[in-house]
Design a protein around this motif. Structure first.
Motif, mmCIF file in Angstrom:
data_model
loop_
_atom_site.group_PDB
_atom_site.id
_atom_site.type_symbol
_atom_site.label_atom_id
_atom_site.label_comp_id
_atom_site.label_asym_id
_atom_site.label_seq_id
_atom_site.Cartn_x
_atom_site.Cartn_y
_atom_site.Cartn_z
ATOM 1 N N THR A 87 0.837 -1.205 0.000
ATOM 2 C CA THR A 87 0.000 0.000 0.000
ATOM 3 C C THR A 87 0.867 1.248 0.000
ATOM 4 O O THR A 87 0.603 2.196 -0.754
ATOM 5 N N GLN A 91 0.858 3.965 -2.961
ATOM 6 C CA GLN A 91 0.532 5.342 -2.627
ATOM 7 C C GLN A 91 1.683 6.272 -3.027
ATOM 8 O O GLN A 91 1.464 7.331 -3.623
ATOM 9 N N GLU A 95 1.324 9.194 -5.837
ATOM 10 C CA GLU A 95 1.577 10.579 -5.428
ATOM 11 C C GLU A 95 2.735 11.190 -6.226
ATOM 12 O O GLU A 95 2.651 12.337 -6.663
ATOM 13 N N GLN A 113 -6.341 7.468 -7.719
ATOM 14 C CA GLN A 113 -6.469 8.049 -6.383
ATOM 15 C C GLN A 113 -7.501 7.303 -5.547
ATOM 16 O O GLN A 113 -7.284 7.047 -4.365
ATOM 17 N N SER A 114 -8.619 6.923 -6.151
ATOM 18 C CA SER A 114 -9.641 6.188 -5.389
ATOM 19 C C SER A 114 -9.143 4.795 -5.026
ATOM 20 O O SER A 114 -9.442 4.294 -3.938
ATOM 21 N N GLN A 117 -6.890 5.280 -2.072
ATOM 22 C CA GLN A 117 -7.681 5.572 -0.876
ATOM 23 C C GLN A 117 -8.362 4.312 -0.346
ATOM 24 O O GLN A 117 -8.446 4.098 0.859
ATOM 25 N N GLU A 118 -8.845 3.475 -1.258
ATOM 26 C CA GLU A 118 -9.522 2.243 -0.846
ATOM 27 C C GLU A 118 -8.566 1.310 -0.107
ATOM 28 O O GLU A 118 -8.892 0.807 0.969
ATOM 29 N N VAL A 120 -5.685 2.085 1.267
ATOM 30 C CA VAL A 120 -5.195 2.736 2.489
ATOM 31 C C VAL A 120 -6.215 2.577 3.607
ATOM 32 O O VAL A 120 -5.856 2.272 4.750
ATOM 33 N N SER A 121 -7.487 2.724 3.299
ATOM 34 C CA SER A 121 -8.508 2.573 4.342
ATOM 35 C C SER A 121 -8.586 1.128 4.831
ATOM 36 O O SER A 121 -8.772 0.880 6.021
#
Length: 195
Positions: A87, A91, A95, A113-114, A117-118, A120-121
């Motif tokens: 992850t 990321q 970035e 990006q989504s 984010q998915e 990472v969450s």
């Protein structure tokens, strides 16, 4: 006391074995497996880089989806540490190449990006789940220890009651023997005196 210890150890063993599937299994993975996973990540990152250089948005999107699927598989296998590493790498890549991705395809930038984010969450939720599981194990161990303490207290009380009963019986037996000896002594004296 032995029974309490064995019971406590059994509860501890069950608690630890219950936790084993939810923690990080990266430590149990052999070196070759970890190396293969790391190599797969490096290959995927190379594919992302090549897709950006070739301006192939489909290849970039497919590789991001492949990395996302691999992270989900690592989480499902309990290899949380490796999932966190993947992850972080994804990321970092998204970035650092954000401008290139947006230039290639603005929609792809949103998808990338989504996806980041998915994952990472999902990865961020892992430590909380591990802490919760650890807390449950600690609470179960505390409950088992409290039960063992209560059982120990009951055993002490039972032993104390049995000892008091035995002491009372010994005192009664001693009194009876003393009374019998006194009666025999009195009857011997009476016999010698002719009474």
């Amino acid at each position: 006391m032995k029974k309490m210890f064995v019971t406590l150890m059994a509860v501890a063993a069950v608690a630890f074995s219950a936790c084993s599937g939810s923690g990080s299994n990266a430590d149990t993975a052999d070196g070759a497996e970890v190396e293969a996973i790391d190599q797969e990540l490096a290959d995927n990152l190379d594919e992302l880089e090549a897709g950006l250089e070739a301006e192939d948005s489909d290849a970039v999107q497919a590789t991001i989806e492949a990395i996302k699927a691999k992270i989900a598989a690592l989480i499902a296998d309990g290899k949380n540490e490796l999932a966190q590493q993947w992850t972080a790498k994804l990321q970092e890549f998204v970035e650092s190449n954000k401008a290139k991705i947006e230039e290639l395809n603005p929609e792809l930038a949103i998808v990338a990006q989504s996806a980041v984010q998915e994952v990472v969450s999902k990865v961020a939720a892992l430590p909380a789940a591990a802490v919760e599981t650890a807390n449950e194990a600690v609470n179960a161990a505390k409950d088992a220890a409290n039960e063992a303490v209560e059982a120990g207290k009951q055993a002490v009380e039972d032993t104390k009651a049995a000892a008091e009963g035995a002491a009372t019986q010994a005192v009664d037996d001693a009194k009876q023997k003393a009374n019998d000896a006194i009666d025999k002594g009195v009857s011997d004296v009476k016999g010698k005196l002719g009474l």
